[in-house]
Design a protein around this motif. Structure first.
Motif, PDB file in Angstrom:
ATOM      1  N   LEU A  90       0.834  -1.199   0.000  1.00  0.00           N
ATOM      2  CA  LEU A  90       0.000   0.000   0.000  1.00  0.00           C
ATOM      3  C   LEU A  90       0.872   1.252   0.000  1.00  0.00           C
ATOM      4  O   LEU A  90       0.627   2.194  -0.768  1.00  0.00           O
ATOM      5  CB  LEU A  90      -0.934   0.000   1.217  1.00  0.00           C
ATOM      6  CG  LEU A  90      -1.806   1.242   1.400  1.00  0.00           C
ATOM      7  CD1 LEU A  90      -2.781   1.398   0.233  1.00  0.00           C
ATOM      8  CD2 LEU A  90      -2.564   1.151   2.714  1.00  0.00           C
ATOM      9  N   ILE A  91       1.884   1.277   0.829  1.00  0.00           N
ATOM     10  CA  ILE A  91       2.788   2.436   0.875  1.00  0.00           C
ATOM     11  C   ILE A  91       3.515   2.601  -0.448  1.00  0.00           C
ATOM     12  O   ILE A  91       3.634   3.711  -0.967  1.00  0.00           O
ATOM     13  CB  ILE A  91       3.772   2.294   2.058  1.00  0.00           C
ATOM     14  CG1 ILE A  91       3.014   2.486   3.362  1.00  0.00           C
ATOM     15  CG2 ILE A  91       4.925   3.280   1.937  1.00  0.00           C
ATOM     16  CD1 ILE A  91       3.776   2.096   4.591  1.00  0.00           C
ATOM     17  N   ARG A  92       3.966   1.506  -1.035  1.00  0.00           N
ATOM     18  CA  ARG A  92       4.639   1.582  -2.340  1.00  0.00           C
ATOM     19  C   ARG A  92       3.703   2.168  -3.389  1.00  0.00           C
ATOM     20  O   ARG A  92       4.094   3.046  -4.165  1.00  0.00           O
ATOM     21  CB  ARG A  92       5.125   0.204  -2.772  1.00  0.00           C
ATOM     22  CG  ARG A  92       5.854   0.231  -4.128  1.00  0.00           C
ATOM     23  CD  ARG A  92       6.468  -1.109  -4.479  1.00  0.00           C
ATOM     24  NE  ARG A  92       7.431  -1.576  -3.510  1.00  0.00           N
ATOM     25  CZ  ARG A  92       8.654  -1.082  -3.361  1.00  0.00           C
ATOM     26  NH1 ARG A  92       9.061  -0.096  -4.104  1.00  0.00           N
ATOM     27  NH2 ARG A  92       9.469  -1.579  -2.455  1.00  0.00           N
ATOM     28  N   ALA A  93       2.463   1.696  -3.397  1.00  0.00           N
ATOM     29  CA  ALA A  93       1.499   2.205  -4.385  1.00  0.00           C
ATOM     30  C   ALA A  93       1.235   3.695  -4.181  1.00  0.00           C
ATOM     31  O   ALA A  93       1.152   4.459  -5.152  1.00  0.00           O
ATOM     32  CB  ALA A  93       0.198   1.414  -4.297  1.00  0.00           C
ATOM     33  N   LEU A  94       1.117   4.118  -2.921  1.00  0.00           N
ATOM     34  CA  LEU A  94       0.885   5.537  -2.650  1.00  0.00           C
ATOM     35  C   LEU A  94       2.085   6.384  -3.050  1.00  0.00           C
ATOM     36  O   LEU A  94       1.945   7.484  -3.586  1.00  0.00           O
ATOM     37  CB  LEU A  94       0.569   5.747  -1.167  1.00  0.00           C
ATOM     38  CG  LEU A  94      -0.788   5.258  -0.693  1.00  0.00           C
ATOM     39  CD1 LEU A  94      -0.878   5.314   0.822  1.00  0.00           C
ATOM     40  CD2 LEU A  94      -1.899   6.080  -1.321  1.00  0.00           C
ATOM     41  N   MET A  95       3.283   5.875  -2.787  1.00  0.00           N
ATOM     42  CA  MET A  95       4.482   6.635  -3.126  1.00  0.00           C
ATOM     43  C   MET A  95       4.705   6.714  -4.629  1.00  0.00           C
ATOM     44  O   MET A  95       5.268   7.689  -5.124  1.00  0.00           O
ATOM     45  CB  MET A  95       5.710   6.028  -2.445  1.00  0.00           C
ATOM     46  CG  MET A  95       5.748   6.287  -0.945  1.00  0.00           C
ATOM     47  SD  MET A  95       7.140   5.489  -0.129  1.00  0.00           S
ATOM     48  CE  MET A  95       8.526   6.390  -0.812  1.00  0.00           C
ATOM     49  N   GLU A  96       4.280   5.685  -5.351  1.00  0.00           N
ATOM     50  CA  GLU A  96       4.465   5.692  -6.800  1.00  0.00           C
ATOM     51  C   GLU A  96       3.551   6.696  -7.491  1.00  0.00           C
ATOM     52  O   GLU A  96       3.846   7.146  -8.583  1.00  0.00           O
ATOM     53  CB  GLU A  96       4.264   4.290  -7.371  1.00  0.00           C
ATOM     54  CG  GLU A  96       5.440   3.373  -7.052  1.00  0.00           C
ATOM     55  CD  GLU A  96       5.210   1.936  -7.465  1.00  0.00           C
ATOM     56  OE1 GLU A  96       4.058   1.559  -7.801  1.00  0.00           O
ATOM     57  OE2 GLU A  96       6.185   1.167  -7.453  1.00  0.00           O
ATOM     58  N   LYS A  97       2.453   7.016  -6.858  1.00  0.00           N
ATOM     59  CA  LYS A  97       1.571   8.053  -7.399  1.00  0.00           C
ATOM     60  C   LYS A  97       2.182   9.408  -7.052  1.00  0.00           C
ATOM     61  O   LYS A  97       2.944   9.539  -6.111  1.00  0.00           O
ATOM     62  CB  LYS A  97       0.176   7.935  -6.801  1.00  0.00           C
ATOM     63  CG  LYS A  97      -0.541   6.668  -7.206  1.00  0.00           C
ATOM     64  CD  LYS A  97      -1.939   6.659  -6.646  1.00  0.00           C
ATOM     65  CE  LYS A  97      -2.624   5.362  -6.935  1.00  0.00           C
ATOM     66  NZ  LYS A  97      -3.190   5.280  -8.246  1.00  0.00           N
ATOM     67  N   ASP A  98       1.823  10.422  -7.796  1.00  0.00           N
ATOM     68  CA  ASP A  98       2.361  11.757  -7.531  1.00  0.00           C
ATOM     69  C   ASP A  98       1.552  12.392  -6.406  1.00  0.00           C
ATOM     70  O   ASP A  98       0.619  13.149  -6.639  1.00  0.00           O
ATOM     71  CB  ASP A  98       2.303  12.601  -8.801  1.00  0.00           C
ATOM     72  CG  ASP A  98       2.988  13.934  -8.598  1.00  0.00           C
ATOM     73  OD1 ASP A  98       3.870  14.015  -7.726  1.00  0.00           O
ATOM     74  OD2 ASP A  98       2.644  14.886  -9.309  1.00  0.00           O
ATOM     75  N   ARG A  99       1.902  12.054  -5.187  1.00  0.00           N
ATOM     76  CA  ARG A  99       1.223  12.577  -3.999  1.00  0.00           C
ATOM     77  C   ARG A  99       2.119  13.607  -3.328  1.00  0.00           C
ATOM     78  O   ARG A  99       3.272  13.313  -3.015  1.00  0.00           O
ATOM     79  CB  ARG A  99       0.931  11.454  -3.009  1.00  0.00           C
ATOM     80  CG  ARG A  99       0.141  10.314  -3.617  1.00  0.00           C
ATOM     81  CD  ARG A  99      -1.186  10.261  -2.993  1.00  0.00           C
ATOM     82  NE  ARG A  99      -1.926   9.161  -3.597  1.00  0.00           N
ATOM     83  CZ  ARG A  99      -3.212   9.085  -3.537  1.00  0.00           C
ATOM     84  NH1 ARG A  99      -3.894   9.993  -2.906  1.00  0.00           N
ATOM     85  NH2 ARG A  99      -3.834   8.080  -4.095  1.00  0.00           N
ATOM     86  N   PRO A 100       1.601  14.805  -3.063  1.00  0.00           N
ATOM     87  CA  PRO A 100       2.428  15.835  -2.420  1.00  0.00           C
ATOM     88  C   PRO A 100       3.005  15.392  -1.070  1.00  0.00           C
ATOM     89  O   PRO A 100       4.130  15.747  -0.734  1.00  0.00           O
ATOM     90  CB  PRO A 100       1.464  17.010  -2.229  1.00  0.00           C
ATOM     91  CG  PRO A 100       0.375  16.777  -3.217  1.00  0.00           C
ATOM     92  CD  PRO A 100       0.278  15.296  -3.410  1.00  0.00           C
ATOM     93  N   ALA A 101       2.261  14.597  -0.306  1.00  0.00           N
ATOM     94  CA  ALA A 101       2.721  14.186   1.020  1.00  0.00           C
ATOM     95  C   ALA A 101       3.953  13.289   0.945  1.00  0.00           C
ATOM     96  O   ALA A 101       4.754  13.248   1.869  1.00  0.00           O
ATOM     97  CB  ALA A 101       1.603  13.470   1.770  1.00  0.00           C
ATOM     98  N   PHE A 102       4.105  12.561  -0.172  1.00  0.00           N
ATOM     99  CA  PHE A 102       5.219  11.622  -0.301  1.00  0.00           C
ATOM    100  C   PHE A 102       6.311  12.123  -1.235  1.00  0.00           C
ATOM    101  O   PHE A 102       7.284  11.429  -1.468  1.00  0.00           O
ATOM    102  CB  PHE A 102       4.720  10.260  -0.807  1.00  0.00           C
ATOM    103  CG  PHE A 102       3.882   9.523   0.182  1.00  0.00           C
ATOM    104  CD1 PHE A 102       4.454   8.942   1.295  1.00  0.00           C
ATOM    105  CD2 PHE A 102       2.520   9.404   0.002  1.00  0.00           C
ATOM    106  CE1 PHE A 102       3.687   8.261   2.215  1.00  0.00           C
ATOM    107  CE2 PHE A 102       1.747   8.725   0.913  1.00  0.00           C
ATOM    108  CZ  PHE A 102       2.331   8.147   2.024  1.00  0.00           C
ATOM    109  N   ARG A 103       6.170  13.318  -1.774  1.00  0.00           N
ATOM    110  CA  ARG A 103       7.114  13.813  -2.774  1.00  0.00           C
ATOM    111  C   ARG A 103       8.556  13.779  -2.258  1.00  0.00           C
ATOM    112  O   ARG A 103       9.463  13.382  -2.983  1.00  0.00           O
ATOM    113  CB  ARG A 103       6.721  15.227  -3.208  1.00  0.00           C
ATOM    114  CG  ARG A 103       7.332  15.596  -4.533  1.00  0.00           C
ATOM    115  CD  ARG A 103       6.679  16.799  -5.161  1.00  0.00           C
ATOM    116  NE  ARG A 103       5.441  16.365  -5.824  1.00  0.00           N
ATOM    117  CZ  ARG A 103       4.307  17.047  -5.792  1.00  0.00           C
ATOM    118  NH1 ARG A 103       4.231  18.183  -5.165  1.00  0.00           N
ATOM    119  NH2 ARG A 103       3.236  16.592  -6.406  1.00  0.00           N
TER     120      ARG A 103
END
Length: 132
Positions: A90-103
């Protein structure tokens, strides 16, 4: 007899931790002590403080999740499985998307263990009941 000492971390409290540890071991040098920290980093620091305070026997250090597992094991209850693979993916999928929180973390995505470390940190924060 069980005694529980609870406190929030602050570097100035290291001396209080040291004094509490020395006092407990002075009362009974063979007494079992469990030191529970909210993270591996904090656990490592408390081990260093303990080593600086002297040679002590029978002290176990835990983070929250392993401590909970140890309590379950000691009580003869089943240890709840840590479903880390789901959280890691789940974390990998979220980080792979362009999310400002994970940039700021996206550069570390290719490093081995990054997602697992983030999942463990989030689990420790949840176990510590940190307000989201």
């Amino acid at each position: 007899m069980m005694r529980l000492v609870v406190g929030q971390f602050h570097p100035l409290l290291e001396e209080a931790f040291r004094k509490t540890l020395i006092s407990a071991k002075r009362e009974n040098p063979l007494a079992s002590l469990a030191v529970v920290a909210p993270s591996k980093l904090m656990e490592r620091r408390l081990k260093e403080v303990t080593a600086e305070a002297g040679d002590f026997l029978n002290i176990d250090f835990f983070t929250l999740s392993p401590f909970a597992s140890e309590i379950c094991r000691f009580a003869g209850k089943p240890v709840p499985p840590a479903n880390t693979m789901f959280h890691v993916q789940l974390i990998r999928a979220l980080m792979e998307k362009d999310r400002p929180a994970f940039r700021s973390l996206c550069g570390a995505l290719h490093l081995h263990g990054t997602c697992r470390a983030i999942a463990a940190t989030l689990r420790d924060l949840r176990d510590a009941a940190v307000d989201p």
